[in-house]
Write an enzyme that holds these catalytic residues in place. Sequence first.
Site, PDB file in Angstrom:
ATOM      1  N   LYS A   1      29.102 -24.644 -19.555  1.00  0.00           N
ATOM      2  CA  LYS A   1      28.634 -25.163 -20.850  1.00  0.00           C
ATOM      3  C   LYS A   1      28.850 -26.666 -21.054  1.00  0.00           C
ATOM      4  O   LYS A   1      27.977 -27.459 -20.757  1.00  0.00           O
ATOM      5  CB  LYS A   1      29.285 -24.358 -21.985  1.00  0.00           C
ATOM      6  CG  LYS A   1      28.587 -23.004 -22.212  1.00  0.00           C
ATOM      7  CD  LYS A   1      29.034 -22.373 -23.500  1.00  0.00           C
ATOM      8  CE  LYS A   1      28.427 -21.020 -23.761  1.00  0.00           C
ATOM      9  NZ  LYS A   1      27.041 -21.075 -24.219  1.00  0.00           N
TER      10      LYS A   1
ATOM     11  N   ASP B   1      37.903 -16.598 -18.338  1.00  0.00           N
ATOM     12  CA  ASP B   1      36.563 -17.149 -18.545  1.00  0.00           C
ATOM     13  C   ASP B   1      36.654 -18.188 -19.664  1.00  0.00           C
ATOM     14  O   ASP B   1      36.801 -17.836 -20.839  1.00  0.00           O
ATOM     15  CB  ASP B   1      35.611 -15.996 -18.909  1.00  0.00           C
ATOM     16  CG  ASP B   1      34.194 -16.469 -19.249  1.00  0.00           C
ATOM     17  OD1 ASP B   1      34.018 -17.663 -19.566  1.00  0.00           O
ATOM     18  OD2 ASP B   1      33.282 -15.628 -19.223  1.00  0.00           O
TER      19      ASP B   1
ATOM     20  N   PHE C   1      31.811 -11.204 -23.295  1.00  0.00           N
ATOM     21  CA  PHE C   1      30.534 -11.693 -22.760  1.00  0.00           C
ATOM     22  C   PHE C   1      30.819 -12.588 -21.571  1.00  0.00           C
ATOM     23  O   PHE C   1      31.561 -13.563 -21.678  1.00  0.00           O
ATOM     24  CB  PHE C   1      29.734 -12.471 -23.811  1.00  0.00           C
ATOM     25  CG  PHE C   1      28.378 -12.876 -23.303  1.00  0.00           C
ATOM     26  CD1 PHE C   1      27.327 -11.968 -23.287  1.00  0.00           C
ATOM     27  CD2 PHE C   1      28.156 -14.145 -22.779  1.00  0.00           C
ATOM     28  CE1 PHE C   1      26.078 -12.318 -22.777  1.00  0.00           C
ATOM     29  CE2 PHE C   1      26.908 -14.504 -22.263  1.00  0.00           C
ATOM     30  CZ  PHE C   1      25.866 -13.587 -22.260  1.00  0.00           C
TER      31      PHE C   1
HETATM   32  C1  PLP Z   1      32.409 -16.677 -22.376  1.00  0.00           C
HETATM   33  C2  PLP Z   1      31.102 -16.853 -21.696  1.00  0.00           C
HETATM   34  N1  PLP Z   1      30.987 -16.523 -20.403  1.00  0.00           N
HETATM   35  C3  PLP Z   1      29.824 -16.679 -19.748  1.00  0.00           C
HETATM   36  C4  PLP Z   1      28.693 -17.156 -20.368  1.00  0.00           C
HETATM   37  C5  PLP Z   1      27.408 -17.313 -19.599  1.00  0.00           C
HETATM   38  O1  PLP Z   1      27.152 -18.649 -19.389  1.00  0.00           O
HETATM   39  P1  PLP Z   1      25.661 -19.145 -19.016  1.00  0.00           P
HETATM   40  O2  PLP Z   1      24.811 -18.861 -20.203  1.00  0.00           O
HETATM   41  O3  PLP Z   1      25.824 -20.599 -18.723  1.00  0.00           O
HETATM   42  O4  PLP Z   1      25.228 -18.377 -17.825  1.00  0.00           O
HETATM   43  C6  PLP Z   1      28.767 -17.509 -21.714  1.00  0.00           C
HETATM   44  C7  PLP Z   1      27.576 -17.984 -22.438  1.00  0.00           C
HETATM   45  O5  PLP Z   1      27.475 -17.914 -23.632  1.00  0.00           O
HETATM   46  C8  PLP Z   1      29.998 -17.344 -22.403  1.00  0.00           C
HETATM   47  O6  PLP Z   1      30.124 -17.639 -23.704  1.00  0.00           O
END
Ligand code: PLP
Length: 379
Positions: free
Chosen positions: A235, A206, A121
């Site tokens: 986050k 990420d 994700f």
């Molecule tokens: C691993 C990862 N990447 C990207 C995102 C996306 O972040 P945002 O919701 O701040 O756009 C999330 C959100 O849960 C995530 O867990």
Amino acid sequence: MSYLFPNYARDTIDLIDGAGSYVYDQNQTRYLDFTSGIGVSNLGHKNPKVLQALAEQTNKIWHSSNLYANKLQEQVAQKLTMGKDYATFFCNSGTEANEAAIKLARKATGRQKILTFKQSFHGRTYGALSATGQPALQAGFYPIVAGFDYLPYNQLVPLKEKLTDDVAAVMLEVIQGEGGIIPAEKKWLQAVEKLCKENNSLLIIDEIQTGVGRTGTFFAFEAYQVEPDIITTAKALANGIPVGAMLGKVELAKAFGPGSHGTTFGGNNLAMRVAETVITEINQPTFLSAVVAKGNFLKQELSQLIDQSDKVCAVRGAGLMIGVELDSPETLYTVIQGLKNQQLLALKAGKKVLRLLPPLTISQQELEQGLKIIRQVIQ
Ligand SMILES: Cc1ncc(COP(=O)(O)O)c(C=O)c1O
């Protein structure tokens, strides 16, 4: 009727206050928070140091635009890079950090392909959604951005086959969060790094969910002894004030020259002032070793449930990012509702994983209280 789009399956409780590891709903019911707002409030709610930083900056300038020098951004960037040669770009969310990473990787390498992993994700905007290895999330939104390929996680052979000389980057989470709390195997991740180097492809990690101390090191990749070319984080970086960051090795910086990429709000003074406090608080050996100790305790205790309950299949994770794999989506739903009825809030991940992300500041007593509730509800 609601005036909101129904794009979230919202619970009826409305969290209107919080303090430390607890949140309060509209009826003043108190809940032990094992969500941290999906891994955001790592320093707990109304943390005094965070409150003070925010109050101080509220009385100064909130926003100055990226047309001017910004000492606060420089300070936060310096802290984030931890003595390594990275340049930082600030934005407002995880998905934006990943957009920046994808754009930088393509521009810096002159290549188009990006390899990511199944059940990953990376966010909801078009680039980040295209990187996300979950067809269900892309359904209805085609055409997505071209050039992405999704490989089995923790497997080397399919990666070797796809890592051709037109691959700009390999992008991954060290622990797949939304996908079900699935940790990368150390040998695999180290081999991915080596293969990327040999192929002149960039390694993008990420750290949006795993970063900012969540897994017991400031970034989760530190426990794997790898060095990504690009890191994304968001986050918990400002404990709830929206912020994101993309760090790239300094040799990539020239690909992001003036006019190449930007954002209005990214790196604003309020977010930066809070982020500076958050990093200072979390990136300390004593703080991080406490996260490891609390995480090990929670994981060990929960692991006993594998023998004690036929509903529990596995317990995974690192630090205070823990997944309890249950036997079915129905059990997961019942457990989350049961926990809520016992005034503990928890999350789901994947189809049947109970995801626990308490504030990193949680006390041993609160942890034990939470464990007791989880044990009762699952058994
Ligand atoms: C691993 C990862 N990447 C990207 C995102 C996306 O972040 P945002 O919701 O701040 O756009 C999330 C959100 O849960 C995530 O867990």
